[in-house]
Design an enzyme around this catalytic site. Structure first.
Site, PDB file in Angstrom:
ATOM      1  N   THR A  80      69.676   2.205  43.764  1.00 25.79           N
ATOM      2  CA  THR A  80      71.079   2.494  43.430  1.00 25.79           C
ATOM      3  C   THR A  80      71.267   2.355  41.919  1.00 25.79           C
ATOM      4  O   THR A  80      72.402   2.314  41.444  1.00 25.79           O
ATOM      5  CB  THR A  80      72.051   1.512  44.127  1.00 25.79           C
ATOM      6  OG1 THR A  80      71.700   0.182  43.764  1.00 25.79           O
ATOM      7  CG2 THR A  80      72.047   1.669  45.631  1.00 25.79           C
ATOM      8  N   ASN A  84      61.296   1.275  30.718  1.00 22.78           N
ATOM      9  CA  ASN A  84      61.071   1.246  32.175  1.00 22.78           C
ATOM     10  C   ASN A  84      61.201   2.623  32.850  1.00 22.78           C
ATOM     11  O   ASN A  84      61.329   2.686  34.070  1.00 22.78           O
ATOM     12  CB  ASN A  84      61.971   0.199  32.850  1.00 22.78           C
ATOM     13  CG  ASN A  84      63.449   0.530  32.739  1.00 22.78           C
ATOM     14  OD1 ASN A  84      63.813   1.660  32.446  1.00 22.78           O
ATOM     15  ND2 ASN A  84      64.299  -0.447  32.988  1.00 22.78           N
ATOM     16  N   PRO A 124      68.924  -1.558  34.311  1.00 24.71           N
ATOM     17  CA  PRO A 124      69.327  -0.343  33.602  1.00 24.71           C
ATOM     18  C   PRO A 124      68.104   0.516  33.301  1.00 24.71           C
ATOM     19  O   PRO A 124      66.974   0.017  33.311  1.00 24.71           O
ATOM     20  CB  PRO A 124      69.934  -0.888  32.301  1.00 24.71           C
ATOM     21  CG  PRO A 124      69.313  -2.223  32.114  1.00 24.71           C
ATOM     22  CD  PRO A 124      68.977  -2.762  33.464  1.00 24.71           C
ATOM     23  N   ASP A 152      62.759  -9.982  36.426  1.00 23.15           N
ATOM     24  CA  ASP A 152      63.668  -9.625  35.328  1.00 23.15           C
ATOM     25  C   ASP A 152      62.955 -10.053  34.041  1.00 23.15           C
ATOM     26  O   ASP A 152      62.399 -11.152  33.977  1.00 23.15           O
ATOM     27  CB  ASP A 152      64.994 -10.399  35.480  1.00 23.15           C
ATOM     28  CG  ASP A 152      66.124  -9.789  34.636  1.00 23.15           C
ATOM     29  OD1 ASP A 152      67.136  -9.368  35.222  1.00 23.15           O
ATOM     30  OD2 ASP A 152      65.984  -9.753  33.390  1.00 23.15           O
ATOM     31  N   HIS A 180      75.113   9.545  44.223  1.00 26.45           N
ATOM     32  CA  HIS A 180      75.543   8.580  43.200  1.00 26.45           C
ATOM     33  C   HIS A 180      76.973   8.089  43.487  1.00 26.45           C
ATOM     34  O   HIS A 180      77.894   8.267  42.680  1.00 26.45           O
ATOM     35  CB  HIS A 180      75.458   9.212  41.797  1.00 26.45           C
ATOM     36  CG  HIS A 180      75.364   8.171  40.709  1.00 26.45           C
ATOM     37  ND1 HIS A 180      74.662   8.340  39.556  1.00 26.45           N
ATOM     38  CD2 HIS A 180      75.914   6.933  40.611  1.00 26.45           C
ATOM     39  CE1 HIS A 180      74.772   7.268  38.801  1.00 26.45           C
ATOM     40  NE2 HIS A 180      75.548   6.393  39.427  1.00 26.45           N
ATOM     41  N   ARG A 236      69.074   3.910  38.651  1.00 26.93           N
ATOM     42  CA  ARG A 236      68.980   5.212  37.978  1.00 26.93           C
ATOM     43  C   ARG A 236      67.749   5.949  38.501  1.00 26.93           C
ATOM     44  O   ARG A 236      66.679   5.350  38.681  1.00 26.93           O
ATOM     45  CB  ARG A 236      68.846   5.032  36.452  1.00 26.93           C
ATOM     46  CG  ARG A 236      70.143   4.667  35.747  1.00 26.93           C
ATOM     47  CD  ARG A 236      71.173   5.797  35.759  1.00 26.93           C
ATOM     48  NE  ARG A 236      72.422   5.448  35.115  1.00 26.93           N
ATOM     49  CZ  ARG A 236      73.489   4.908  35.721  1.00 26.93           C
ATOM     50  NH1 ARG A 236      73.441   4.639  37.014  1.00 26.93           N
ATOM     51  NH2 ARG A 236      74.592   4.646  35.049  1.00 26.93           N
ATOM     52  N   ASP A 293      70.465   6.457  46.104  1.00 26.16           N
ATOM     53  CA  ASP A 293      71.800   6.898  45.675  1.00 26.16           C
ATOM     54  C   ASP A 293      71.709   7.659  44.367  1.00 26.16           C
ATOM     55  O   ASP A 293      72.661   8.316  43.964  1.00 26.16           O
ATOM     56  CB  ASP A 293      72.715   5.672  45.508  1.00 26.16           C
ATOM     57  CG  ASP A 293      74.149   6.099  45.195  1.00 26.16           C
ATOM     58  OD1 ASP A 293      74.656   6.995  45.903  1.00 26.16           O
ATOM     59  OD2 ASP A 293      74.750   5.554  44.250  1.00 26.16           O
ATOM     60  N   ILE A 312      74.711  -7.009  39.796  1.00 30.06           N
ATOM     61  CA  ILE A 312      74.498  -6.377  41.107  1.00 30.06           C
ATOM     62  C   ILE A 312      73.299  -7.016  41.831  1.00 30.06           C
ATOM     63  O   ILE A 312      73.388  -7.361  43.011  1.00 30.06           O
ATOM     64  CB  ILE A 312      74.291  -4.850  40.957  1.00 30.06           C
ATOM     65  CG1 ILE A 312      75.567  -4.216  40.366  1.00 30.06           C
ATOM     66  CG2 ILE A 312      73.947  -4.209  42.289  1.00 30.06           C
ATOM     67  CD1 ILE A 312      75.428  -2.760  39.951  1.00 30.06           C
ATOM     68  N   GLU A 350      69.752  14.454  39.085  1.00 30.20           N
ATOM     69  CA  GLU A 350      70.689  14.384  40.204  1.00 30.20           C
ATOM     70  C   GLU A 350      71.941  15.228  39.978  1.00 30.20           C
ATOM     71  O   GLU A 350      72.669  15.488  40.923  1.00 30.20           O
ATOM     72  CB  GLU A 350      71.098  12.937  40.463  1.00 30.20           C
ATOM     73  CG  GLU A 350      71.943  12.358  39.355  1.00 30.20           C
ATOM     74  CD  GLU A 350      72.273  10.885  39.564  1.00 30.20           C
ATOM     75  OE1 GLU A 350      71.579  10.204  40.330  1.00 30.20           O
ATOM     76  OE2 GLU A 350      73.234  10.431  38.927  1.00 30.20           O
TER      77      GLU A 350
END
Ligand code: NAD
Length: 343
Positions: A236, A215, A210, A177, A308, A238, A262, A158, A267
């Protein structure tokens, strides 16, 4: 006969399986609820399942829930993320867990830009003003994306597609990353930096990693303190990647220009229930606090919250359902694919 129970089965899911029946002999059962929400009566009808398939909205696939399925051999997730599943329990009880990787890189990336443009150009806000016949153009002054710097956290499927779209918007792209891939950087035109550099230079920060133990609350008070004033936050990925309280403060004091979310901590209340009533039902004080902050956040003018749904295009949903079934068929034929147990 193998018994497969599809939880969180919406009408689209049922229709898909009606039109694409499994090419194997199996009893299939469809239930709208999550496994954690079953009544004792409902549980009796499915507790002998060999395979269960759950959607991302099944937030609790933990030991207590799983222990109610003594024959269980496979959990076929209809999602990429698997932080809702107790993997240690599954390993211990020889339950395989498979996911659907990469079904919607373009789908989620398109939605990410939808949220971003909504925040920077105040589209929903100005639409609401038109609906209410209370328009004041000055209130919807936004800013261009061209020439701005976007920081992408997580350069998986993504994140890379977000970079591809950002390039076409003539943006400067930074990425972080823990497993950088120089080939991706070259192909998608971004530069890897560490988080402090990203925080101090990016105009927009978008999360595409993720959720892991390491994190949790990646964007906390200390992270917001390092960011440029007027930064835009898009999530978008978590909800738990962001400390809700710290974000609320940063949105309220102008450090953060706006946020497109999102996903949120806690949530499920937002998605399934009346938010106000569900906040009242939360017993744990930390969850209660965060649910109440979600409520306050809904009232801020510089926040867009969606339930979501970044994955939720008909194209992506059909890809998810097909891969989930391919995963089940492969497992039943003795060839496990897309296992997450070794990740
Ligand atoms: P992916 O596995 O292809 O990529 C994830 C990337 O994040 C990897 O490159 C990994 O190295 C990196 N990463 C891991 N830990 C990190 C950290 N601490 N900081 C920065 N990067 C880190 O996953 P993807 O398909 O790109 O999806 C990304 C996330 O998006 C998923 O994990 C899921 O939580 C979320 N998602 C949300 C929706 C939605 O509807 N909102 C839909 C699909 C996926």
């Amino acid at each position: 006969m193998t018994k497969i129970v599809y939880f969180n089965a919406s009408e689209i899911t049922r229709d898909y399986y009606k039109n694409n029946p499994l090419p194997i002999k199996a009893e299939t059962v469809f239930m709208e609820k999550s496994p954690a929400d079953l009544t004792a009566e409902e549980l009796k009808t499915v507790s002998d399942a060999d395979v269960i398939s759950v959607f991302v909205h099944a937030v609790d696939v933990g030991a207590r829930v799983l222990s109610q399925f003594p024959n269980l051999k496979l959990i076929a997730l209809r999602s990429t993320g698997y932080n809702n599943v107790d993997l240690s329990y599954c390993r211990e009880h020889h339950i395989e867990v498979v996911n659907v990787p990469g079904y919607g890189d373009s789908t989620v990336a398109e939605f990410t830009f939808g949220l971003l443009i909504d925040v920077t150009r105040k589209i929903s806000r100005s639409f609401r003003a038109v609906q209410e016949a209370h328009v004041d153009t000055d209130h919807y002054l936004g800013f261009d994306l061209k020439g701005r710097t976007i920081g992408i956290i997580g350069t998986g499927a993504i994140g890379r597609y977000v970079a591809k779209i950002a390039k076409s918007f003539d943006m400067t792209i930074l990425a972080y990353d823990p497993y950088p891939n120089p080939k991706f950087a070259e192909e998608y035109g971004f530069k890897y930096v560490d988080l402090p550099e990203m925080f101090s230079t990016a105009d927009i920060i978008s999360l595409h990693c993720p959720l892991t133990k390491e994190n949790y609350h990646l964007l906390d008070e200390a992270a917001f303190a390092q960011m440029k004033k007027g930064v835009v936050i898009i999530n978008t990925a978590r909800g738990e990647l962001i400390d809700t309280e710290a974000l609320f403060k940063a949105l309220s004091n102008g450090k953060v220009y706006g946020a497109g979310l999102d996903v949120l901590e806690y949530e499920s209340a937002l998605i399934h229930d009346d938010l106000y009533l569900s906040a009242l039902n939360v017993r744990e004080s930390d969850s209660l606090l965060r649910s109440l902050i979600n409520l306050r956040m809904l009232q801020l003018k510089n926040v867009i919250i969606t339930p979501h749904v970044a994955f939720n295009s008909i194209d992506a949903v059909h890809r998810i359902l097909k891969t989930a079934d391919d995963n089940i068929i492969a497992f039943l034929n003795g060839k496990t694919v897309n296992s997450v147990l070794n990740k």
